[in-house]
Design a protein around this motif. Structure first.
Motif, mmCIF file in Angstrom:
data_model
loop_
_atom_site.group_PDB
_atom_site.id
_atom_site.type_symbol
_atom_site.label_atom_id
_atom_site.label_comp_id
_atom_site.label_asym_id
_atom_site.label_seq_id
_atom_site.Cartn_x
_atom_site.Cartn_y
_atom_site.Cartn_z
ATOM 1 N N THR A 1 0.856 -1.185 0.000
ATOM 2 C CA THR A 1 0.000 0.000 0.000
ATOM 3 C C THR A 1 0.899 1.244 0.000
ATOM 4 O O THR A 1 2.086 1.147 -0.309
ATOM 5 N N THR B 1 3.126 5.290 -3.212
ATOM 6 C CA THR B 1 3.893 4.937 -4.412
ATOM 7 C C THR B 1 3.150 4.019 -5.387
ATOM 8 O O THR B 1 3.205 4.264 -6.584
ATOM 9 N N LEU C 1 1.325 -6.889 2.432
ATOM 10 C CA LEU C 1 2.483 -6.885 3.331
ATOM 11 C C LEU C 1 2.129 -6.657 4.789
ATOM 12 O O LEU C 1 2.735 -7.254 5.679
ATOM 13 N N ASP C 2 1.160 -5.754 5.024
ATOM 14 C CA ASP C 2 1.013 -5.283 6.409
ATOM 15 C C ASP C 2 -0.347 -4.648 6.649
ATOM 16 O O ASP C 2 -1.107 -4.394 5.707
ATOM 17 N N TYR D 1 -5.372 -0.776 5.527
ATOM 18 C CA TYR D 1 -4.779 -1.212 4.268
ATOM 19 C C TYR D 1 -5.742 -2.097 3.478
ATOM 20 O O TYR D 1 -5.675 -2.152 2.247
ATOM 21 N N GLY E 1 7.325 -1.069 -1.552
ATOM 22 C CA GLY E 1 7.748 0.325 -1.539
ATOM 23 C C GLY E 1 8.941 0.377 -0.591
ATOM 24 O O GLY E 1 9.415 -0.652 -0.106
ATOM 25 N N ILE E 2 9.407 1.574 -0.324
ATOM 26 C CA ILE E 2 10.513 1.708 0.639
ATOM 27 C C ILE E 2 10.242 2.933 1.520
ATOM 28 O O ILE E 2 9.782 3.981 1.020
ATOM 29 N N PHE F 1 6.629 -3.133 7.198
ATOM 30 C CA PHE F 1 6.892 -2.336 8.406
ATOM 31 C C PHE F 1 8.073 -2.930 9.161
ATOM 32 O O PHE F 1 8.126 -2.914 10.389
ATOM 33 N N LYS G 1 13.189 9.567 -1.095
ATOM 34 C CA LYS G 1 13.608 8.165 -1.002
ATOM 35 C C LYS G 1 15.074 7.977 -1.431
ATOM 36 O O LYS G 1 15.612 6.873 -1.362
HETATM 37 C C1 F6R Z 1 3.072 -0.399 2.659
HETATM 38 C C2 F6R Z 1 4.405 -0.690 3.168
HETATM 39 C C3 F6R Z 1 5.411 0.386 3.382
HETATM 40 C C4 F6R Z 1 5.481 1.394 2.232
HETATM 41 C C5 F6R Z 1 6.534 2.457 2.503
HETATM 42 C C6 F6R Z 1 6.515 3.539 1.448
HETATM 43 O O1 F6R Z 1 2.308 -1.578 2.564
HETATM 44 O O2 F6R Z 1 4.674 -1.805 3.442
HETATM 45 O O3 F6R Z 1 6.675 -0.196 3.558
HETATM 46 O O4 F6R Z 1 5.770 0.727 1.042
HETATM 47 O O5 F6R Z 1 6.317 3.042 3.755
HETATM 48 O O6 F6R Z 1 5.312 4.243 1.520
HETATM 49 P P1 F6R Z 1 4.904 5.335 0.424
HETATM 50 O O7 F6R Z 1 4.681 4.599 -0.847
HETATM 51 O O8 F6R Z 1 3.631 5.938 0.957
HETATM 52 O O9 F6R Z 1 6.024 6.295 0.350
#
Ligand code: F6R
Length: 260
Positions: free
Chosen positions: A36, A39, A66-67, A80, A132-133, A141, A202
């Motif tokens: 989620t 991104t 993922l979470d 989510y 995502g990161i 998380f 990022k």
């Molecule tokens: C979401 C997740 C997080 C996001 C990360 C980036 O399911 O697991 O790791 O991928 O926090 O979030 P955005 O895309 O909002 O910058």
């Protein structure tokens, strides 16, 4: 590990969507790992377009997210589950009973995590995982310091992640302080991983993850040890990378994938 640097966020989204569409066409009953956040929104829009205009078929697809935040239900607008329904699942022909998102309201959260791990195994494991990161290098998380062999579990969110995610809530105090999250070990078992990132916020996390040492302090750096990982990022997110990486066109000309 492959790195594809796209011209902008739109191209990043299209390249990532094309990779997923290609894998779905090759294996209609594929098991997807989904993310989620801000991104993937445009990437999900592109998958919806492919479903509507090109007949991309999700009818046999299985998914695991993922979470999920701990303490909020799937009906909560910041959950989510709600995100996935509104940004993807409600607009494609996926069978909702094949979509799995951890239950943040489970009475026994630890048991919920164990059941989730078992369900992933029973489904045959994740074929392709989207990530995502976080600005601090987190994946799912798994905050800095999360063990590389960690499994789905209850996690405490860092101040940075709570502040980063406050943009989705009315007030920073509303952001849950804990979540249920797949572990680094769970993620690393996916057969293929695609990490997407745009924005200069990022850039630091990406330079550490791609060109820095492999360390639990930067969870995304653990992906360097994965056999089939692609980072699909845009030029903003790539500003701190020192080495030269491929453009989508160069990758496509070698038959790798995918940008038209
Ligand atoms: C979401 C997740 C997080 C996001 C990360 C980036 O399911 O697991 O790791 O991928 O926090 O979030 P955005 O895309 O909002 O910058």
């Amino acid at each position: 590990m492959k790195v594809i640097v796209c011209n902008n966020s739109e191209e990043m989204s299209k390249v990532a969507a094309q990779i997923f569409a290609d894998r779905i066409r090759k294996k209609p009953n594929i098991v997807l790992g989904l993310a989620t956040g801000g991104t993937p929104v445009k990437m999900y829009k592109e998958l919806i377009r492919m479903h509507k205009e090109e007949g991309l078929d999700f009818s046999k697809v299985v998914s695991f997210n993922l979470d999920e935040y701990l303490g909020i239900s799937g009906n909560h607008h910041q959950s989510y589950r709600y995100f996935m329904d509104t940004n993807l699942f409600n607009h494609i022909n996926i069978n909702k009973s094949n979509t799995h998102v951890l239950n943040g309201k489970a009475k026994d959260a630890a048991a919920e995590c164990k059941t989730y791990e078992d369900a992933i195994k029973k489904a045959g494991g994740i074929d392709i995982q989207l990530l995502g990161i976080g600005g601090n290098g987190h994946i799912a998380f798994n905050e800095p310091g999360s063990p590389k062999d960690s499994r789905t579990r209850i996690v405490d969110l860092t101040k940075k992640t709570i502040e980063d995610n406050a943009r989705f809530f009315v007030d920073v105090n509303e952001v849950p302080k804990q979540a249920l999250s797949m572990g680094n070990g769970t993620i690393m078992e996916a057969k293929e991983i695609v990490l997407i990132a745009d924005k200069t916020s990022k850039a630091d996390a990406l330079s550490k993850s791609i060109e820095g040492p492999v360390t639990e302090q930067v969870p995304a750096s653990l992906l360097q040890a994965h056999k089939n990982t692609t980072f699909v990022i845009d030029t903003d997110a790539a500003v701190k990378l020192k080495k030269k990486y491929e453009s989508p066109k160069a990758t496509a000309s070698k038959g790798g994938c995918c940008c038209k």
